[in-house]
Design a protein around this motif. Sequence first.
Motif, PDB file in Angstrom:
ATOM      1  N   LEU A 103      18.724  14.021  30.701  1.00 11.65           N
ATOM      2  CA  LEU A 103      17.630  13.576  29.656  1.00 11.65           C
ATOM      3  C   LEU A 103      16.592  12.586  30.276  1.00 11.65           C
ATOM      4  O   LEU A 103      15.273  12.760  29.945  1.00 11.65           O
ATOM      5  CB  LEU A 103      18.424  12.732  28.456  1.00 11.65           C
ATOM      6  N   MET A 135      24.605  14.218  32.349  1.00 10.11           N
ATOM      7  CA  MET A 135      23.431  14.005  31.521  1.00 10.11           C
ATOM      8  C   MET A 135      22.240  14.318  32.313  1.00 10.11           C
ATOM      9  O   MET A 135      22.087  14.429  33.588  1.00 10.11           O
ATOM     10  CB  MET A 135      23.312  12.531  31.068  1.00 10.11           C
ATOM     11  N   GLY A 190      25.604  -1.247  30.638  1.00  5.03           N
ATOM     12  CA  GLY A 190      26.606  -1.691  29.491  1.00  5.03           C
ATOM     13  C   GLY A 190      27.795  -2.054  30.409  1.00  5.03           C
ATOM     14  O   GLY A 190      28.424  -3.045  30.203  1.00  5.03           O
ATOM     15  N   LEU A 191      28.125  -1.143  31.343  1.00  3.34           N
ATOM     16  CA  LEU A 191      29.143  -1.383  32.382  1.00  3.34           C
ATOM     17  C   LEU A 191      29.115  -2.674  33.262  1.00  3.34           C
ATOM     18  O   LEU A 191      30.026  -3.592  33.056  1.00  3.34           O
ATOM     19  CB  LEU A 191      29.719  -0.222  33.442  1.00  3.34           C
ATOM     20  N   GLN A 208      18.859   4.213  20.784  1.00  2.00           N
ATOM     21  CA  GLN A 208      20.253   4.092  20.323  1.00  2.00           C
ATOM     22  C   GLN A 208      21.111   3.353  21.352  1.00  2.00           C
ATOM     23  O   GLN A 208      21.844   2.608  20.807  1.00  2.00           O
ATOM     24  CB  GLN A 208      20.622   5.460  19.872  1.00  2.00           C
ATOM     25  N   ILE A 209      20.919   3.828  22.594  1.00  2.08           N
ATOM     26  CA  ILE A 209      21.788   3.223  23.445  1.00  2.08           C
ATOM     27  C   ILE A 209      21.670   1.873  23.772  1.00  2.08           C
ATOM     28  O   ILE A 209      22.249   0.897  23.675  1.00  2.08           O
ATOM     29  CB  ILE A 209      21.618   3.934  24.941  1.00  2.08           C
ATOM     30  N   SER A 248      18.308   6.803  30.200  1.00  2.00           N
ATOM     31  CA  SER A 248      19.504   6.686  29.372  1.00  2.00           C
ATOM     32  C   SER A 248      20.822   6.719  30.166  1.00  2.00           C
ATOM     33  O   SER A 248      21.558   5.941  29.830  1.00  2.00           O
ATOM     34  CB  SER A 248      19.713   8.294  28.612  1.00  2.00           C
ATOM     35  N   GLY A 302      13.356   6.100  17.530  1.00  2.00           N
ATOM     36  CA  GLY A 302      14.022   7.596  17.177  1.00  2.00           C
ATOM     37  C   GLY A 302      14.555   8.320  18.256  1.00  2.00           C
ATOM     38  O   GLY A 302      15.373   9.322  18.236  1.00  2.00           O
ATOM     39  N   ALA A 303      14.427   8.070  19.563  1.00  2.00           N
ATOM     40  CA  ALA A 303      14.987   8.454  20.873  1.00  2.00           C
ATOM     41  C   ALA A 303      16.257   8.114  21.056  1.00  2.00           C
ATOM     42  O   ALA A 303      16.804   6.918  20.710  1.00  2.00           O
ATOM     43  CB  ALA A 303      14.022   8.360  22.204  1.00  2.00           C
ATOM     44  N   ALA A 304      16.927   8.816  21.842  1.00  2.00           N
ATOM     45  CA  ALA A 304      18.070   8.570  22.645  1.00  2.00           C
ATOM     46  C   ALA A 304      18.254   7.213  23.069  1.00  2.00           C
ATOM     47  O   ALA A 304      19.311   6.358  22.856  1.00  2.00           O
ATOM     48  CB  ALA A 304      18.658   9.555  23.596  1.00  2.00           C
ATOM     49  N   LEU A 342      23.232   3.180  30.100  1.00  2.00           N
ATOM     50  CA  LEU A 342      24.713   3.275  29.822  1.00  2.00           C
ATOM     51  C   LEU A 342      25.481   2.564  30.938  1.00  2.00           C
ATOM     52  O   LEU A 342      26.425   1.646  30.882  1.00  2.00           O
ATOM     53  CB  LEU A 342      25.169   4.532  29.877  1.00  2.00           C
ATOM     54  N   SER A 346      22.939  -0.147  20.945  1.00  2.00           N
ATOM     55  CA  SER A 346      24.547  -0.152  20.845  1.00  2.00           C
ATOM     56  C   SER A 346      24.932  -1.206  21.907  1.00  2.00           C
ATOM     57  O   SER A 346      26.000  -1.788  21.668  1.00  2.00           O
ATOM     58  CB  SER A 346      24.900   0.959  20.787  1.00  2.00           C
ATOM     59  N   LEU A 347      24.216  -1.287  22.815  1.00  2.00           N
ATOM     60  CA  LEU A 347      24.559  -2.238  23.973  1.00  2.00           C
ATOM     61  C   LEU A 347      23.839  -3.587  24.019  1.00  2.00           C
ATOM     62  O   LEU A 347      24.185  -4.450  24.915  1.00  2.00           O
ATOM     63  CB  LEU A 347      24.480  -1.457  25.241  1.00  2.00           C
TER      64      LEU A 347
END
Lengths: 320, 320
Positions: free
Chosen positions: B284, B282, B295-296, B87-88, B288, B82-84, B292, B91-92
């Motif tokens: 957080l 950011m 991902g890059l 989701q990251i 996080s 459930g945390a941010a 991200l 998604s990646l």
Amino acid sequence: PDEAAVEAVRLRERQLTKPAGSLGRLEWLVEWLAAWQGKAPPTVDRPLVCVFAGSHGVTAKGVSAYPSDVNRQMLENFAAGGAAINQICASLGLGFKVFDLALDMPTNDITEREAMDERSCVATMAFGMEAIAGGTDLLAIGEMGIGNTTVAAAIYAALYGGPAEHWVGRGTGVDDEGFRRKVAAVEAAIARHREHLNDPLETLSRLGGREVAAMAGAILAARLQKIPVVLDGYVATAAAAILHAIHPSTIDHCVAGHLSAEGAHQDVLARLGKIPLLALGMRLGEGSGAALAVGLIKSAAAIHRDMATFAQAGVSERLA
Amino acid sequence: PDEAAVEAVRLRERQLTKPAGSLGRLEWLVEWLAAWQGKAPPTVDRPLVCVFAGSHGVTAKGVSAYPSDVNRQMLENFAAGGAAINQICASLGLGFKVFDLALDMPTNDITEREAMDERSCVATMAFGMEAIAGGTDLLAIGEMGIGNTTVAAAIYAALYGGPAEHWVGRGTGVDDEGFRRKVAAVEAAIARHREHLNDPLETLSRLGGREVAAMAGAILAARLQKIPVVLDGYVATAAAAILHAIHPSTIDHCVAGHLSAEGAHQDVLARLGKIPLLALGMRLGEGSGAALAVGLIKSAAAIHRDMATFAQAGVSERLA
């Protein structure tokens, strides 16, 4: 912009299990998506990268390090999946389309005459508007076209004034002589069309290129279809700059995907009031910077949609 | 660093269908991956985000906007997805692991005594070293722990000097009074341990926390196992700063994933010689920003591995 959708996003955002505001621009991006998609939560389920390819008569003036043959070759490379943008789209799960804007019929050399007649310019904008008809919920726009950083520099010089040197960059990597030829070409184009550069649409048809016209059309069509837009770098931003010159609000649904290494991009973005999401020293075009930014936006939307609330997770809220 | 792998990357890079250098920092990232993985092309096939969670006695001084109960609750939130950061990672396509560093046994209040004894500190570093034993080719390190921005600020004040106000930020969002309490706590901790802050490892055990010690261990273990590391924000960087103070080269295999909104992070990164990949405001934690950035890096590796060469695609190289 849909203020109700933005409010709904803010309401949910405050309930998610993280300190308020702690995701910075990611939170702003979700509000921006909601505002222009007109729904909450917003989605990034079918992101699409569109690359518009054009061919430029001004290459006759030796403004690029590459021959114009590369246009057609790169189109084949895109189709075969061999370009940088193909790998970015594959790694991030983005749709990808390329549009050939009459590559075998270059625009006229803008140092001598207008790039396109107005009729052709309008038709190309209309073509760009059709381009996104297949449907997407987030559009990244980019381009490819040997010579088009010269065209973009001419557009900026026309819109904003100042010496050509300020707007001209190294493009795909011209040497000092090539740089001087680019500056001379921009100066000649501005001098040639000087009397006709007050109307932004006339500036577009006179300086070109077809990909810039098509991108301007795509940006407008996206607005009408509630599709937020991510701009790529120096050349893609020229399409936004033309629209911004018509009225600043026409590009409120656009974010700047990245800051290009093409020097004057920072100045252009400041004039458009856009803060780039990424600054990685990229200067490739092909929508590459915009596509990477779409990856961030996709994560932002996923965070907003799928995070647990304080109540759901049984997490204590902040101390009173 | 494996110079041969870097050379092999550069050789391939020059043959790919794009202008030399046009992908900016993405190209540098591929060289960096190759240098520390010791192979060309480098891979990002099993990226892993590790979050280390610690509990801090200094919270008794009212330094956070949230109660320490949140530590355990957030651990459950991570486990439930459930945390941010969940989701990251989803998604990646990143692996994700959380490590509970004796959450029910907070470190001592550093304004009164040492956070941990040296034995416990070394054991926690060793635990962090084990954490990555499952295998990964790119490690992002992050943390969670109410009160740990106070601990990080104390570490920076100890390493770099200067007033506590310079190093203290708003963390999860303390008000002005909470900010003053954080400053007072850092001042008290520095005063309390002043005689013992010359040795970076003693600084770590005295100021804590367990997650910082574990992250320092993970960074070292990654180096030995040829795994490049992406640092998250203000607190994760404190682990790197401890190692950097021992010897600057110990963190050459680390990149800064992002610039945190926690004010002094920019100063810290400058001292470490790290240019952040992202700057999105950011703050957080949870890894996080680092996630991200992964991902890059994943896209950068895919570009390098899968793009066509000029010869393969039949694209003309630049004009002579």
